[in-house]
Write a protein that holds these residues in place. Structure first.
Motif, short mmCIF file in Angstrom:
data_model
loop_
_atom_site.label_atom_id
_atom_site.label_comp_id
_atom_site.label_asym_id
_atom_site.label_seq_id
_atom_site.Cartn_x
_atom_site.Cartn_y
_atom_site.Cartn_z
N PHE A 1 25.20 55.98 86.51
CA PHE A 1 26.61 56.33 86.33
C PHE A 1 26.83 56.77 84.89
O PHE A 1 25.99 56.55 84.03
CB PHE A 1 27.54 55.17 86.71
N GLN A 2 27.94 57.38 84.65
CA GLN A 2 28.28 57.90 83.33
C GLN A 2 29.13 56.91 82.56
O GLN A 2 29.91 56.17 83.15
CB GLN A 2 29.07 59.21 83.47
N VAL A 3 28.97 56.92 81.26
CA VAL A 3 29.88 56.19 80.38
C VAL A 3 30.34 57.15 79.30
O VAL A 3 29.64 58.09 78.94
CB VAL A 3 29.25 54.93 79.73
N ASN A 4 31.52 56.90 78.79
CA ASN A 4 32.10 57.75 77.75
C ASN A 4 31.66 57.24 76.38
O ASN A 4 32.46 56.70 75.63
CB ASN A 4 33.62 57.76 77.89
N GLY A 5 30.37 57.38 76.09
CA GLY A 5 29.85 56.98 74.79
C GLY A 5 30.02 55.50 74.52
O GLY A 5 30.18 54.69 75.44
N PRO A 6 30.00 55.12 73.25
CA PRO A 6 30.06 53.70 72.89
C PRO A 6 31.35 53.01 73.34
O PRO A 6 31.33 51.83 73.67
CB PRO A 6 29.98 53.71 71.36
N TYR B 1 31.08 52.49 77.12
CA TYR B 1 30.00 51.53 77.36
C TYR B 1 30.51 50.09 77.32
O TYR B 1 30.04 49.24 78.08
CB TYR B 1 28.88 51.73 76.34
N GLN B 2 31.47 49.82 76.47
CA GLN B 2 31.99 48.45 76.34
C GLN B 2 32.47 47.90 77.69
O GLN B 2 32.34 46.70 77.95
CB GLN B 2 33.10 48.38 75.30
N ASN B 3 33.00 48.76 78.53
CA ASN B 3 33.49 48.32 79.84
C ASN B 3 32.37 48.05 80.84
O ASN B 3 32.58 47.32 81.81
CB ASN B 3 34.41 49.39 80.45
N TRP B 4 31.21 48.65 80.63
CA TRP B 4 30.16 48.63 81.66
C TRP B 4 28.85 48.05 81.18
O TRP B 4 27.85 48.11 81.88
CB TRP B 4 29.95 50.05 82.19
N LYS B 5 28.82 47.46 80.00
CA LYS B 5 27.53 47.02 79.44
C LYS B 5 26.84 45.96 80.29
O LYS B 5 25.62 45.86 80.25
CB LYS B 5 27.68 46.58 78.00
N GLY B 6 27.58 45.22 81.09
CA GLY B 6 26.96 44.24 81.97
C GLY B 6 26.17 44.86 83.10
O GLY B 6 25.43 44.16 83.81
N TYR B 7 26.30 46.16 83.30
CA TYR B 7 25.63 46.85 84.40
C TYR B 7 24.46 47.72 83.93
O TYR B 7 23.91 48.47 84.72
CB TYR B 7 26.63 47.75 85.14
N THR B 8 24.12 47.64 82.66
CA THR B 8 23.10 48.54 82.14
C THR B 8 21.76 47.84 81.99
O THR B 8 21.68 46.62 81.83
CB THR B 8 23.50 49.13 80.78
N ALA B 9 20.71 48.64 82.02
CA ALA B 9 19.35 48.16 81.81
C ALA B 9 18.82 48.80 80.53
O ALA B 9 19.33 49.85 80.10
CB ALA B 9 18.46 48.55 83.00
N LYS C 1 18.48 47.73 72.25
CA LYS C 1 18.48 48.12 73.66
C LYS C 1 19.00 49.55 73.81
O LYS C 1 20.05 49.89 73.28
CB LYS C 1 19.38 47.14 74.43
N VAL C 2 18.27 50.39 74.53
CA VAL C 2 18.71 51.75 74.84
C VAL C 2 19.46 51.68 76.17
O VAL C 2 18.87 51.36 77.20
CB VAL C 2 17.51 52.72 74.94
N VAL C 3 20.76 51.95 76.14
CA VAL C 3 21.60 51.75 77.32
C VAL C 3 22.09 53.05 77.95
O VAL C 3 22.67 53.02 79.04
CB VAL C 3 22.79 50.83 77.00
N GLY C 4 21.88 54.17 77.30
CA GLY C 4 22.33 55.44 77.86
C GLY C 4 21.55 56.61 77.29
O GLY C 4 21.17 56.61 76.13
#
Length: 187
Positions: free
Chosen positions: A43-48, A51-59, A82-85
């Protein structure tokens, strides 16, 4: 995205579903999709900020092939180590110049450059811009720089982007890697 998904399916046999959201509803749609048992893999995130809203879903993508293909790993979205996006589209900064005006300037006596390719640093750009400003009457201009405008269709460039430039250097200098509570500089 649909065409890319089809190519991926044709090559790998893996079915891909592309989910889009109506204008202005991406965050709401993503929240709904992530709550499902078959949540999106990518899924997409709008940069940093996004990312704050979705960081619990990232690898962590640090050891992935796609991350290792980046020519400049500094552009990846990171949370500490951690590289998240991985960016696929970027808005960036640049300067657009008027070729005819720069040619006219370079032909003036005492011009600071003879070719636009000589503008290879901020100091050189400033020197040329200051000299153009001093010679604005000879060049037939009001000033060395202009903007796209401050009307409602483009003011976001200033509010959302240009303010980020000095802040990013301040954050880098201070070692800030997460959203700060306060900003130290004066602007």
């Amino acid at each position: 995205w649909v065409a890319l998904a089809k190519k991926y399916t044709d090559k790998t046999g893996v079915q891909v579903k592309v989910q889009t959201a109506a204008s202005g509803t991406y965050e709401q749609t993503l929240k709904s999709e992530l709550a499902k048992s078959d949540a999106p893999t990518i899924f997409q995130v709008n940069g940093p900020v996004g990312y704050q809203n979705w960081k619990g879903y990232t690898a962590d993508l640090k050891d992935t092939g796609i991350y290792n293909e980046l020519n400049n790993k500094d552009i990846a979205l990171k949370d500490g180590d951690k590289v998240v996006g991985i960016p696929y589209v970027m808005e960036t900064y640049g300067i657009i110049y008027n070729k005819d005006l720069l040619k006219k300037y370079t032909e003036l006596p005492g011009a600071k450059i003879k070719d636009v390719k000589e503008i290879d640093s901020f100091d050189k750009l400033k020197e040329v811009a200051d000299d153009m400003q001093a010679k604005k009457d000879q060049l037939g201009i009001k000033g060395a720089f202009t903007s796209a405008g401050f009307d409602s269709s483009s003011d976001w460039r200033f509010k959302a982007h240009l303010a980020n430039i000095p802040l990013s250097y301040e954050f880098k200098e201070d070692g800030v890697t997460t959203q700060p509570e306060t900003i130290k500089g004066t602007y």
